[in-house]
Design an enzyme around this catalytic site. Structure first.
Site, PDB file in Angstrom:
ATOM      1  N   SER A 179       0.834  -1.199   0.000  1.00 51.14           N
ATOM      2  CA  SER A 179       0.000   0.000   0.000  1.00 51.14           C
ATOM      3  C   SER A 179       0.874   1.256   0.000  1.00 51.14           C
ATOM      4  CB  SER A 179      -0.952  -0.038   1.200  1.00 51.14           C
ATOM      5  OG  SER A 179      -1.979   0.906   1.058  1.00 51.14           O
ATOM      6  N   ASP A 321      -5.146  -3.430  -2.932  1.00 53.66           N
ATOM      7  CA  ASP A 321      -4.274  -3.058  -1.809  1.00 53.66           C
ATOM      8  C   ASP A 321      -3.535  -4.248  -1.187  1.00 53.66           C
ATOM      9  OD1 ASP A 321      -3.152  -2.070   0.506  1.00 53.66           O
ATOM     10  OD2 ASP A 321      -4.844  -0.787   0.981  1.00 53.66           O
TER      11      ASP A 321
END
Length: 569
Positions: A179, A321
């Site tokens: 991320s 993510d």
């Protein structure tokens, strides 16, 4: 009185702008608190001090007596990072600066012994013995990795951590990111040390911080959860050049890995790097790892094909993510890079409340924390099962539960944890715009949070860094043997491939070796193939003066053989 003085010193440490200032205050703190005396005393229940002292004295004795084979045998007996429990984390938390002096002396002696054996004349220990030992010892001892967590805008904290480690020459070559951490890993992995300096200019990073903050603001407060992905694309394009993982490794020598999670059920997360996916674009991987579900649309990875064109990589799969599935991919890094020591920079709001940033917690606190996490996981398993039975009737709830379960079902700590102090910033800022001052405060918080970990990292990674340096010399530097003098050990298969600079160093070393051989009147082997001989002729013809080049060409086969020597190595 001492208590008041200690608080005053701690304020000085907190306000220190450089590591040197912090270290000076930390050593003064140890002097006043008594930790310095603790460091000088061998005895402790926390490690086997008698074994460490015995081995230290033995290594010193063997070096003084020039007992090379005995030294090699003794190092073979136990060259690993936790000999006698000396790698125990509590040993590095008692003092502000350093650990037991016996441990530091032992590690220094190992370091000196390794360098001593590497430079030893081959008449004492032949090259094959040296190579077998160093390659095997490198695998046994392992390597360190830096893992950067997710955390939205708070990911800019990682830049401060990286800066401190770079300045102290302690930044590991193996770096992972998920991320927001993937953005920093992508930046570090695609820029040289010199190029990285511009990222610490507030004017260069403030705009990107605002863009990312606005994305998170719209995520929670906007009407449309699926925002325009072009915002994220612009941020990534400005920060990360258009390189594949292999090209990035060739440029910097850093082995970066980026975690991505599958958007579809029944798929597994992936760790993208120069080993598993060398042709994938780093930008593409960062885009996928930053694609927060429900905010950014899932991403199709892109890779460079054999013609140099961009094309979809696994076109039927989409990714989101990476922190949802594997924020800190320690097991995978271990399998790919032989890492066994992990430095964690953690800003994930889910994990930071449960990490102590190097402070010792009581057994009761640790037990209650483990119990709470375990109960939370079991509750999530129950509700996730209910949601999955409902199938497509609860798509958003199902996605949410799967994501929360994945976040709860991870390990969020390493051997050395660098965790921000909450007084530096409010975690709620992850949803808001950051001013330029707040951004710089966040980066400075990363720098300062890394200060207390520097000596622990320096001590715990010293042997692995020395081993890396010695093996690099064997492979591309002054210790590189002639090709017919040794057989490459099997353990060398775990070594990273040469970078562009490594290959240049290898050619330069080969040329220097041939010049020495020519000066000594020692004939060097000619190139084995016709192609190599032709290349050698062209290379020498370019370097030679015109008159010399004409005489060389007119000298026939003899001239070719003598010129071919220049490219033999």
């Amino acid at each position: 009185m001492s208590s008041r003085k200690l608080k005053k010193i701690e304020k000085t440490m907190d306000a220190a702008l450089t590591y040197e200032d912090w270290a000076e205050a930390a050593q003064e703190h140890d002097e006043v608190s008594g930790a310095k005396r603790w460091r000088h005393v061998d005895q402790s229940r926390q490690y086997d001090y008698a074994q460490i002292r015995l081995r230290l004295d033995r290594l010193r004795s063997l070096r003084v007596r020039n007992d090379y084979q005995g030294l090699l045998f003794t190092l073979n007996e136990g060259i690993h990072g936790n000999m006698g429990g000396m790698g125990r984390s509590s040993l590095y938390r008692r003092a502000k600066f350093g650990t037991k002096q016996l441990i530091e002396q032992y590690i220094d002696e190992i370091d000196d012994a390794l360098r001593y054996l590497a430079d030893l004349n081959v008449k004492e220990i032949d090259i094959q013995q040296k190579m077998d030992f160093f390659y095997r010892a490198n695998i046994c001892f392992g390597r360190s990795a830096l893992m950067l967590s997710g955390g939205g805008v708070l990911g800019f904290y990682h830049l401060g951590v990286v800066r401190t480690l770079l300045e102290q020459n302690l930044l590991p070559r193996v770096i992972s990111g998920a991320s927001a951490g993937s953005l920093v890993a992508g930046v570090v992995g695609t820029h040289t040390d010199k190029e990285l300096t511009r990222f610490y200019d507030p004017a260069n990073v403030h705009f990107e911080a605002e863009k990312e903050a606005s994305a998170f603001s719209r995520m929670f407060f906007g009407k449309n959860p699926q925002i325009d992905v072009s915002d994220l694309e612009q941020i990534v394009a400005r920060l990360i050049p258009d390189l594949t993982f292999q090209e990035a490794y060739e440029k910097t020598g850093r082995q970066i890995s980026i975690t991505v999670a599958p958007a579809e059920p029944h798929q597994r997360s992936r760790l993208l790097n120069a080993i598993t996916s060398p042709n994938v674009f780093v930008r593409s991987a960062v885009m996928a790892s930053c694609a927060v579900p429900g905010v950014f649309p899932p991403v199709t990875l892109m890779a460079r094909n054999v013609h140099g064109e961009a094309q979809p990589y696994l076109p039927t799969r989409r990714w989101v993510d990476g922190s949802i599935a594997d924020d800190l991919p320690a097991k995978r890094l271990s399998r790919l890079y032989s890492t066994n020591h992990y430095i964690v920079s953690m800003v994930n709001p889910i994990a930071t409340p449960f990490l102590n940033g190097g402070k010792e917690r009581s057994q009761l606190t640790r037990a209650l924390g483990s119990l709470g996490v375990g109960m939370g996981r079991e509750m999530l398993n129950f509700y996730r099962g209910v949601a999955q039975r409902q199938g497509d009737n609860w798509p958003r709830f199902n996605l949410l539960l799967n994501g929360v379960h994945a976040l709860m079902d991870q390990e969020y700590s390493g051997d050395i944890n660098i965790v921000p102090s909450f007084r530096f910033f409010n975690p709620g800022k992850i949803l808001a715009h950051l001013s330029e001052k707040e951004l710089m405060d966040l980066m400075e918080a990363g720098e300062r949070s890394a200060f207390p970990a520097v000596e622990s990292i320096r001590t715990c990674t010293k042997i692995s860094r020395t081993m890396e340096e010695i093996l690099h010399r064997f492979e591309y530097g002054d210790l590189r043997p002639q090709g017919d003098q040794y057989q490459r050990p099997r353990a060398s298969r775990r070594r990273p491939a040469p970078t562009r600079s490594d290959r240049e160093a290898m050619r330069e070393t080969g040329s220097q070796r041939l010049e020495k051989a020519a000066a000594a009147g020692v004939p060097a082997p000619a190139p084995k193939t016709k192609v190599a001989r032709k290349k050698a002729v062209k290379r020498v013809a370019k370097k030679a003066p015109k008159s010399q080049g004409r005489s060389s060409r007119s000298s026939g086969a003899k001239g070719k053989d003598s010129e071919g020597v220049s490219d033999a190595a």
